[in-house]
Write an enzyme that holds these catalytic residues in place. Structure first.
Site, mmCIF file in Angstrom:
data_model
loop_
_atom_site.group_PDB
_atom_site.id
_atom_site.type_symbol
_atom_site.label_atom_id
_atom_site.label_comp_id
_atom_site.label_asym_id
_atom_site.label_seq_id
_atom_site.Cartn_x
_atom_site.Cartn_y
_atom_site.Cartn_z
ATOM 1 N N HIS A 219 0.833 -1.214 0.000
ATOM 2 C CA HIS A 219 0.000 0.000 0.000
ATOM 3 C C HIS A 219 0.864 1.259 0.000
ATOM 4 C CE1 HIS A 219 -3.696 -2.309 1.745
ATOM 5 N NE2 HIS A 219 -3.648 -2.370 0.442
ATOM 6 N N HIS A 232 -2.334 -3.006 -7.833
ATOM 7 C CA HIS A 232 -2.321 -3.480 -6.448
ATOM 8 C C HIS A 232 -1.499 -4.772 -6.309
ATOM 9 C CE1 HIS A 232 -3.756 -4.434 -2.441
ATOM 10 N NE2 HIS A 232 -4.141 -5.613 -2.884
HETATM 11 P P1 NAD Z 1 -10.393 -3.755 -11.346
HETATM 12 O O1 NAD Z 1 -11.708 -4.052 -10.785
HETATM 13 O O2 NAD Z 1 -10.044 -2.322 -11.572
HETATM 14 O O3 NAD Z 1 -10.220 -4.545 -12.721
HETATM 15 C C1 NAD Z 1 -9.035 -4.384 -13.467
HETATM 16 C C2 NAD Z 1 -9.337 -4.008 -14.926
HETATM 17 O O4 NAD Z 1 -9.740 -5.178 -15.645
HETATM 18 C C3 NAD Z 1 -10.465 -3.008 -15.085
HETATM 19 O O5 NAD Z 1 -10.168 -2.124 -16.138
HETATM 20 C C4 NAD Z 1 -11.653 -3.898 -15.445
HETATM 21 O O6 NAD Z 1 -12.662 -3.215 -16.146
HETATM 22 C C5 NAD Z 1 -10.977 -4.941 -16.302
HETATM 23 N N1 NAD Z 1 -11.648 -6.227 -16.376
HETATM 24 C C6 NAD Z 1 -12.299 -6.867 -15.369
HETATM 25 N N2 NAD Z 1 -12.650 -8.094 -15.762
HETATM 26 C C7 NAD Z 1 -12.248 -8.237 -17.045
HETATM 27 C C8 NAD Z 1 -12.332 -9.297 -17.995
HETATM 28 N N3 NAD Z 1 -12.844 -10.489 -17.672
HETATM 29 N N4 NAD Z 1 -11.825 -9.084 -19.232
HETATM 30 C C9 NAD Z 1 -11.235 -7.902 -19.545
HETATM 31 N N5 NAD Z 1 -11.109 -6.874 -18.687
HETATM 32 C C10 NAD Z 1 -11.611 -7.047 -17.442
HETATM 33 O O7 NAD Z 1 -9.200 -4.363 -10.453
HETATM 34 P P2 NAD Z 1 -9.096 -5.674 -9.538
HETATM 35 O O8 NAD Z 1 -7.644 -5.974 -9.508
HETATM 36 O O9 NAD Z 1 -10.049 -6.717 -9.924
HETATM 37 O O10 NAD Z 1 -9.549 -5.149 -8.106
HETATM 38 C C11 NAD Z 1 -8.826 -4.161 -7.410
HETATM 39 C C12 NAD Z 1 -9.721 -3.588 -6.334
HETATM 40 O O11 NAD Z 1 -10.083 -4.618 -5.435
HETATM 41 C C13 NAD Z 1 -9.053 -2.498 -5.517
HETATM 42 O O12 NAD Z 1 -9.933 -1.391 -5.421
HETATM 43 C C14 NAD Z 1 -8.845 -3.125 -4.156
HETATM 44 O O13 NAD Z 1 -8.913 -2.200 -3.108
HETATM 45 C C15 NAD Z 1 -9.976 -4.119 -4.109
HETATM 46 N N6 NAD Z 1 -9.718 -5.247 -3.214
HETATM 47 C C16 NAD Z 1 -10.664 -5.541 -2.300
HETATM 48 C C17 NAD Z 1 -10.498 -6.604 -1.442
HETATM 49 C C18 NAD Z 1 -11.583 -6.960 -0.478
HETATM 50 O O14 NAD Z 1 -11.366 -7.820 0.378
HETATM 51 N N7 NAD Z 1 -12.744 -6.379 -0.585
HETATM 52 C C19 NAD Z 1 -9.333 -7.384 -1.513
HETATM 53 C C20 NAD Z 1 -8.373 -7.062 -2.460
HETATM 54 C C21 NAD Z 1 -8.576 -5.981 -3.315
HETATM 55 ZN ZN ZN Z 2 -4.612 -7.443 -1.857
#
Ligand code: NAD
Ligand code: ZN
Length: 324
Positions: A219, A232
């Protein structure tokens, strides 16, 4: 489930997968509301959340309406938080579409949004009714996003399961390629580990903190470089190497163990070299992340591959790692 379902997704995922999900829901005969959010972490804030509330209210969605989050962690976190708040709480279902969301963020019930003064600082614990992960959707995921998801898979093995860690080492090439059988196994075991840890400590009074292995450093990297420069998972990959270095300096693990972890992170195409921010800046950012002013920072360290622990570490000790 109630008579209404609200499908919440983003502008990138809607054209790829929303029609398929709508046709799966059609035989249920529910009224369907669709809400398409702008894509990106930069939109994980209050205004986007309010778009959801406005649409739900305008469409007269009631207290039995089920929200469905179709997307990555950003859509999942916002939708979950909307579900926690709308009419004091409605059910929701996670349909994660990134590897990171399938192995980590969709499970465990942490929901929320960012505030200009801090990431994920506004939120709620609200468990989904179900998490439905279809690894076939990962075929359209950019390679960099796939690697970022692997960081959380490696984390699960490193903190909780030596056998799984060995398995990831053996299958890393298949996982990098998005091989279906290997990916399904990685998603299954990572979710199992996360669910077990969360079930024992839902509100993070103790053991759940172990899931933050690599995250305090990670972070700090994300915030220090400016959100979006490193994904991340990339920051967490590098953060795990830093946490392993710290564990070695404290005499918990030997250098061979640290090297094994570092090699696996590099093999997943994740960075292992910490960006130079200066140790003062790192420490400041790590304090913000831990929401603490204290002289020491609680760090998640490795006892061995497959077992982690929380330990108070002084600034002095941390500086040695941050300048390494
Ligand atoms: P994200 O949701 O931004 O997705 C990444 C990118 O991939 C985006 O541009 C999205 O539109 C695209 N995308 C998604 N699915 C796709 C697919 N099947 N095909 C093509 N493109 C696709 O990022 P992420 O890494 O999924 O999530 C990160 C977020 O999750 C952060 O905000 C973080 O804080 C949160 N998070 C939450 C927890 C929790 O316990 N709640 C744990 C870890 C991370
Ligand atoms: Zn994480």
């Amino acid at each position: 489930m109630g008579s209404t379902v609200a499908l919440i997704t983003n502008a990138t995922i809607e054209p790829l997968y929303a029609a398929r999900l709508r046709s799966t829901l059609a035989p249920l005969g529910k009224r369907l509301i669709q809400i398409v959010l702008p894509d990106g972490e930069a939109h994980k804030h209050w205004e986007t959340l309010n778009l959801i509330f406005t649409k739900l209210l305008a469409e007269r969605a009631d207290r039995k309406t089920t929200l469905i989050a179709l997307g990555g962690g950003v859509v999942g976190d916002i939708t979950g938080f909307a579900a926690a708040c709308y009419m004091r709480g409605v059910p929701f279902i996670q349909v994660p579409t990134t590897l990171l969301a399938q192995v980590d963020s969709s499970v465990g019930g942490k929901t929320g949004i960012n505030h200009p003064l801090g990431k994920n600082m506004i939120g709620a614990f609200h468990q989904p009714q179900a998490v439905i992960a279809d690894t076939a959707v990962l075929r359209t995921l950019p390679a960099r996003e796939l690697a970022a998801g692997l960081a959380e898979v490696i984390k699960a093995g490193a903190i909780a399961d030596t056998v799984f860690f060995d398995w990831i080492e053996t299958h890393i090439d298949a996982l990098n390629r998005g091989d279906e059988t290997a990916t399904i196994e990685a998603v299954r075991r990572s979710c199992e580990i996360k669910a077990q840890v969360v079930a024992a400590d839902e509100r993070e009074q103790g053991r759940r903190a172990l899931l933050n292995f690599g995250h305090t450093f990670g972070h700090a990297i994300e915030a220090g470089l400016g959100y979006g420069r490193w994904l991340h998972g990339e920051a967490v990959g590098c953060g795990m190497v830093m946490a392993a270095t710290l564990s070695q300096q404290l005499g918990l693990i030997d250098s061979a163990t640290r090297t094994r972890l570092k090699r696996l992170i590099a093999a997943a195409h994740l960075p292992t070299q910490a960006p130079i921010l200066g140790s003062d800046r790192y420490l400041e950012l790590m304090r913000v992340d831990k929401k603490t002013e204290a002289e020491h920072i609680n760090c998640i360290l490795l006892k061995r591959l497959g077992e982690a622990l929380v330990m108070r570490v002084t600034d002095h000790t941390l500086r040695a790692v941050l300048t390494a």
